[in-house]
Design a protein around this motif. Structure first.
Motif, mmCIF file in Angstrom:
data_model
loop_
_atom_site.group_PDB
_atom_site.id
_atom_site.type_symbol
_atom_site.label_atom_id
_atom_site.label_comp_id
_atom_site.label_asym_id
_atom_site.label_seq_id
_atom_site.Cartn_x
_atom_site.Cartn_y
_atom_site.Cartn_z
ATOM 1 N N GLN A 14 0.829 -1.203 0.000
ATOM 2 C CA GLN A 14 0.000 0.000 0.000
ATOM 3 C C GLN A 14 0.864 1.255 0.000
ATOM 4 O O GLN A 14 0.555 2.236 -0.694
ATOM 5 N N ASP A 15 1.945 1.227 0.766
ATOM 6 C CA ASP A 15 2.871 2.365 0.767
ATOM 7 C C ASP A 15 3.548 2.497 -0.593
ATOM 8 O O ASP A 15 3.706 3.599 -1.120
ATOM 9 N N LEU A 16 3.967 1.376 -1.152
ATOM 10 C CA LEU A 16 4.612 1.402 -2.461
ATOM 11 C C LEU A 16 3.675 1.968 -3.523
ATOM 12 O O LEU A 16 4.112 2.722 -4.411
ATOM 13 N N SER A 17 2.397 1.631 -3.444
ATOM 14 C CA SER A 17 1.416 2.154 -4.395
ATOM 15 C C SER A 17 1.367 3.675 -4.353
ATOM 16 O O SER A 17 1.335 4.348 -5.404
ATOM 17 N N ARG A 18 1.367 4.244 -3.143
ATOM 18 C CA ARG A 18 1.350 5.706 -2.999
ATOM 19 C C ARG A 18 2.622 6.321 -3.584
ATOM 20 O O ARG A 18 2.587 7.357 -4.253
ATOM 21 N N CYS A 19 3.762 5.679 -3.356
ATOM 22 C CA CYS A 19 5.037 6.172 -3.873
ATOM 23 C C CYS A 19 5.044 6.173 -5.401
ATOM 24 O O CYS A 19 5.439 7.155 -6.039
ATOM 25 N N LEU A 20 4.585 5.085 -6.000
ATOM 26 C CA LEU A 20 4.577 4.986 -7.461
ATOM 27 C C LEU A 20 3.597 5.980 -8.071
ATOM 28 O O LEU A 20 3.861 6.536 -9.155
ATOM 29 N N LEU A 48 2.609 -5.946 -7.711
ATOM 30 C CA LEU A 48 3.250 -5.512 -8.947
ATOM 31 C C LEU A 48 2.682 -6.229 -10.164
ATOM 32 O O LEU A 48 2.571 -5.644 -11.250
ATOM 33 N N ALA A 49 2.297 -7.496 -9.990
ATOM 34 C CA ALA A 49 1.718 -8.249 -11.102
ATOM 35 C C ALA A 49 0.377 -7.661 -11.532
ATOM 36 O O ALA A 49 -0.011 -7.743 -12.710
ATOM 37 N N GLN A 50 -0.346 -7.054 -10.585
ATOM 38 C CA GLN A 50 -1.660 -6.486 -10.875
ATOM 39 C C GLN A 50 -1.612 -4.982 -11.154
ATOM 40 O O GLN A 50 -2.636 -4.381 -11.479
ATOM 41 N N LEU A 51 -0.425 -4.390 -11.034
ATOM 42 C CA LEU A 51 -0.296 -2.942 -11.202
ATOM 43 C C LEU A 51 -0.580 -2.534 -12.636
ATOM 44 O O LEU A 51 -0.023 -3.094 -13.587
ATOM 45 N N ASN A 52 -1.422 -1.534 -12.785
ATOM 46 C CA ASN A 52 -1.740 -0.989 -14.104
ATOM 47 C C ASN A 52 -1.202 0.433 -14.190
ATOM 48 O O ASN A 52 -1.856 1.384 -13.782
ATOM 49 N N ALA A 53 0.017 0.557 -14.672
ATOM 50 C CA ALA A 53 0.654 1.874 -14.792
ATOM 51 C C ALA A 53 1.442 1.903 -16.095
ATOM 52 O O ALA A 53 2.672 1.854 -16.102
ATOM 53 N N PRO A 54 0.746 1.985 -17.234
ATOM 54 C CA PRO A 54 1.403 1.880 -18.542
ATOM 55 C C PRO A 54 2.419 2.979 -18.821
ATOM 56 O O PRO A 54 3.335 2.788 -19.626
ATOM 57 N N ASN A 55 2.276 4.122 -18.150
ATOM 58 C CA ASN A 55 3.196 5.234 -18.403
ATOM 59 C C ASN A 55 4.385 5.249 -17.449
ATOM 60 O O ASN A 55 5.200 6.173 -17.489
ATOM 61 N N LEU A 56 4.464 4.237 -16.595
ATOM 62 C CA LEU A 56 5.553 4.180 -15.624
ATOM 63 C C LEU A 56 6.614 3.180 -16.103
ATOM 64 O O LEU A 56 6.327 1.985 -16.232
#
Length: 309
Positions: A14-20, A48-56
């Motif tokens: 959850q913390d990593l999500s806020r950072c990203l 990370l497997a479920q992360l949807n951040a195409p511009n990152l």
């Protein structure tokens, strides 16, 4: 200049999500994001497997050895940028963070390291005190941090803080974080040896409070539980500090430091005078801290002697 952001993380998705998310909102887009994840950290790998951040531009590095030092060293091996900016998973850089960092390194070719303020949040409360002196190693060996409280103009410092520090890749070269730092997670003072080495090599180290991140201190999963006394964590902290300072102070200042550390010390690394100071309020706990501090000093001194014999 291409910029890389390096984030070591462990069991705090959850913390990593806020950072990203904060990195996605940078005025100057990030060129590479390296997230270093422990092989056993199933929570973070699932996130990370479920992360949807195409511009990152996200790049993951797997590490098997515990501790922030091993994570950062593994991440440094994958850096592609001209500047590497290091932050914690429980931090959120301000939108102009990378823009300010790039401007500094572009304008000064002798700048090796840059740090800034981490605004600490305790729930809904913001730690907003101020201190003019930040990141200094005094002549007798006392270290002044205060990176989370710094105010005023940009200035040269001796030491940066791991949650908000950037380095020129050219300055780093083959330098890596010291693997002798003790601890299975936080490994307190790991950044001190790194920045002091760069400074001794002639690189400029700057602290600017405007190069800022928000910091939400999260749970740690090692012996160092921040504000709770743990004998092993206390010994590790003092060992790390002692080893680094003995290796970076000249001979006479090294002797002065040892006497000062044993007989005076600080509230984090007690000497005899500090024990007397805290005895009325802490009782037996003050005695435990003193003994742990002296053990850490002795162990750090022994390691220094062995390495330099």
């Amino acid at each position: 200049m291409r910029n890389t952001v390096l984030i070591p993380t462990y069991r705090r998705p959850q913390d990593l999500s806020r950072c990203l998310l904060a990195l996605q909102e940078q005025i100057k887009p990030v060129d590479q994001v390296i997230v270093v994840v422990r092989d056993t950290d199933a929570e973070t790998w699932q996130f990370l497997a479920q992360l949807n951040a195409p511009n990152l531009p996200l790049h993951t590095v797997k590490v098997t050895q515990p501790g922030v030092v091993a994570a950062l060293n593994a991440g440094l091996a994958a850096v592609e940028g001209d500047i590497v900016s290091i932050t914690d998973d429980d931090a959120a850089p301000h939108p102009d963070w990378l823009e300010r960092i790039a401007a500094y390194f572009t304008s000064d070719s002798r700048l090796g390291g840059l740090g800034g303020r981490d605004w600490i949040h305790h729930g809904s409360k913001l730690e907003d005190a101020s201190r003019p002196v930040v990141g200094q190693l005094q002549w007798f060996g006392r270290v002044i941090g205060n990176h989370h409280l710094g105010v005023g103009e940009p200035r040269e410092v001796d030491i940066l803080k791991g949650v908000n520090m950037s380095f020129r890749k050219e300055a780093i070269g083959q330098l890596r974080f010291d693997e002798r730092m003790r601890g299975t997670g936080a490994q307190v003072h790991f950044e001190m040896a790194f920045t002091l080495t760069l400074k001794r090599a002639g690189w400029k180290i700057i602290y600017d409070p405007n190069v800022a991140v928000d910091h939400y201190p999260a749970q740690r999963f090692d012996e160092d539980q921040r504000n709770n006394f743990n004998e092993v964590a206390f010994i590790n902290l003092v060992h790390n500090e002692t080893l680094v300072l003995l290796e970076h102070l000249p001979f006479i200042r090294r002797i002065v430091f040892l006497f000062w550390a044993i007989f005076v010390g600080t509230c984090d690394s007690l000497g005899f005078v500090q024990w007397l100071r805290f005895l009325p309020s802490q009782g037996q706990l003050a005695g435990k801290k003193l003994l742990a501090s002296w053990r850490g000093r002795w162990q750090g001194y022994k390691e220094f002697v062995i390495r330099n014999s």
